[in-house]
Every structure is written in C-alpha cells, then in structure tokens.
Design an enzyme around this catalytic site. Structure first.
Site, PDB file in Angstrom:
ATOM      1  CD  GLU A   1      -7.245  -2.071  -2.527  1.00  0.00           C
ATOM      2  OE1 GLU A   1      -6.242  -2.437  -1.854  1.00  0.00           O
ATOM      3  OE2 GLU A   1      -7.603  -0.879  -2.612  1.00  0.00           O
TER       4      GLU A   1
ATOM      5  CG  HIS B   1      -2.048   0.981   1.137  1.00  0.00           C
ATOM      6  ND1 HIS B   1      -1.901   2.324   1.408  1.00  0.00           N
ATOM      7  CD2 HIS B   1      -3.356   0.809   0.797  1.00  0.00           C
ATOM      8  CE1 HIS B   1      -3.071   2.935   1.238  1.00  0.00           C
ATOM      9  NE2 HIS B   1      -3.959   2.050   0.874  1.00  0.00           N
TER      10      HIS B   1
END
Length: 359
Positions: free
Chosen positions: A306, A251
C-alpha cells in the site's frame, strides 16, 4: 477449537498463489512475481490465472479481441450508473453494476467467458462512474489500445506516457491475486452454494469496500501529509501511544520485505517527469522503518504494497477516491480465478458457531 475470524484455518485447496511471509516471496501458480513483472502483460497474466498456462500468440490475440468486444457498456447500465452516481461511492457503484450485469439464469460450473466479461467491463464501469461523478464528459473505449492503456485513457481522456502505463500495469499485475483474503473468501463462500459468478464478485467487492481491507492506500497519503507538517518521530510516537496503525507499514502475512512493494518502488523511480515529492516519500519510508524498528523491536514492520501503491498512483495523477476501485479492476482476476476453481471442485462452506449463552 475456536479460531476467531478463521485465523490459521485452512478452508480450501488452491493452485493460484502461494505466499511465503517469512522470506517475503509471492508466487502466482508456480512462478515468482519477480519473474513475471515486466515480462508479461496484464492480459497474459489474466489468462495464466484463469486457464492455468500462458497463452500462445493466437490465444493472446483471441483474448484481446474478447476483452475489446466486452469493454463497452449498454445504455441500460449507463442509465443505472447515472442514477447511482450522486448517491454512492464508486466502489459501491461497481458492486451494484456487477449485479446488473447478470442477465441470464445461473450457470454451473462457472465458465471462463464470464470471467473475461467482468475483467473487460470493470475498468469501463470505474472510468464512466468517475467522470460522471466529476461532471466530466465520459470517454468511450479506444479499441486500438491495450487493457491498461485504455483504462487510463477512459479515466483521463488523454493518452498517458509509456512509463505511466507500465507503472499502472505493474501495480495491477502485482495486486491481481493474493491468497485467501477476506474478499476472495467471500467470493468463494457465495460460489460454494452454486450461485453465479456475479453474486460471488458482488460479495467480494462488498468485502473489499470495508476499511480494514480496501482502504489502506488512501491512509498512506494521509500519513505522509501528516509527516510533512511534523516529523516521522512525532507522528509515529503519537500513533503508537493512541494504539493507531502506521498506514503502509507491516503486513499480516509478510514478516520480511513485501515483494510487491519493492517492485512498485522501482516503477515509481522511472516515471518522468519525476514528481518533486518522491524523494520525500523515499526518505519517509527509511525513517519510518527505523523508528518502528526502535520502538517495536522484533516486529520487522517493512513498507508494504500500500505504501508504494499510493505513491505510484499519485504520481500517475490518479485521485485517492479511485484507489479501491482500481484495486477491484486488478483483483477481479484473482476473484474470478478462485470462483472458477471453487466451482470445479466444490464443497459448500458451512463452519460451526460456538454458542455462548444469552448474554
């Protein structure tokens, strides 16, 4: 100083969320998301963002009545969606439908009732568009159901289990807001011109539609399917050799475990009956993290939101083409809260560009 993409540039002050990427912490206003999930409903979280405090029982009931009243779509907007459904993706339809909702003169500053109107209508737009696109009979809102449960009912024409509703509600709470991302920034930029909330949200959805912002959960399922055919080692080495990302890992902000991923993982484990592929998903996460740690030492590429968002929605039975539209239905909370915040203390965004000559 030139900062490509405005990376590292502070462009606004906000009271809405705070991210500590080094420690893997996310706060909504002054509350850790760990303390909010399972304790508050999506409606309460929405009120918290827009009003700055949690509602009392009377205020919560008033909010629910407003959302129920605003759920339904007019015959005009349904006709508009019917026209678009064969030509556009569902995310594009949402973007167009939000523009269609603007039925009055520009209002300034932005009013909270407009945020509630958008919050209520987006799930109906998504469900109506999806069922039309699939040539299924559309489902009208059930005013006896809460916000998330009704959304699932309109999508599937049947009541989902308590665990499935809880799982999607958790996802929608955890993705309701996440700082100054591309779509949120787009909404604030448009609003800074004293334009209306519908224009701001249209811009935000347009930004989210891009694959670098809103397409990641779908890529996670593709990655897991690829691993099934080969192995984690083989797939990762091939991707890294080709300069590709391993979807669902790493991320831009978090350098520790993404707190949203951990909460969604916990939700995935309570869904009954347990899908037979969940154990493989958990095993793939562990192996992927280990291989990435070995091949990219020091990068700390943990599973992100996700990875488990994709698995959670798959477990509920939500098709991948709805991942980004459903994200819109959760992030509308953060978008509208940011737009209201921008309108209350506004300065128009007007950055400079560095001229590089005629090249």
């Amino acid at each position: 100083m030139f900062n490509p993409g405005l990376k590292g540039v502070t462009a606004a002050e906000t009271c809405l969320s705070q991210i500590n990427g080094e420690k893997g912490e996310l706060y909504y206003r002054d509350q850790s998301v760990h303390d909010l999930v399972g304790r508050y409903s999506f409606e309460e979280i929405s009120y918290f963002f827009i009003k700055g405090r949690f509602p009392d029982s009377n205020e919560l009931q008033s909010l629910k009545k407003v959302l129920i009243k605003e759920r339904s779509l007019s015959s005009e907007i349904k006709k508009w969606i019917d026209h678009l459904v064969k030509k556009q993706s569902i995310t594009a339809i949402i973007r167009s439908a939000v523009s269609f909702l603007d039925d009055s003169e520009d209002r300034w500053p932005i009013q909270t009732h407009e945020a509630y109107r958008l919050l209520a209508k987006l799930p109906t737009i998504v469900a109506y568009s999806y069922r039309k696109k699939m040539n299924l009979e559309t489902v009208e809102p059930d005013h006896q159901l809460g916000h998330v449960e009704n959304f699932l009912y309109m999508l599937f024409a049947e009541r989902k289990t308590k665990e499935e509703v809880q799982a999607l509600e958790t996802y929608m709470i955890l993705t309701a807001e996440h700082g100054m991302n591309a779509s949120t920034f787009s909404g604030r930029v448009v609003t800074s011109t004293q334009s209306d909330i519908y224009s701001g949200i249209t811009a935000a959805i347009g930004a989210l539609k891009g694959p670098l912002h809103g397409g990641a959960p779908t890529g996670v399922l593709d990655y897991i399917d690829e691993v099934k055919q080969k192995s984690v080692e083989e797939v990762i080495k091939a991707k890294l050799a080709n300069g590709e990302k391993v979807m669902g890992f790493g991320h831009r902000v978090y350098k520790a475990t993404d707190p949203r991923a951990e909460a969604l993982k916990a939700m995935l484990l309570i869904i009954e009956p347990k899908p037979n592929w969940i154990d493989f998903t958990l095993k793939t996460e562990k192996e992927t993290f280990q291989w990435l740690s070995d091949l990219k030492p020091g990068r700390r590429l943990y599973a992100n939101v996700e990875y488990y968002a994709a698995s959670l929605m798959k477990a509920i039975g939500i098709p991948s083409e709805l991942f980004t539209p459903i994200f819109c239905c959760s992030r509308i909370v953060g978008w509208t809260a940011h737009i209201i915040e921008q309108s209350r203390n506004n300065t128009i965004f007007r950055p400079e560009a560095k001229y590089m000559g005629n090249k």
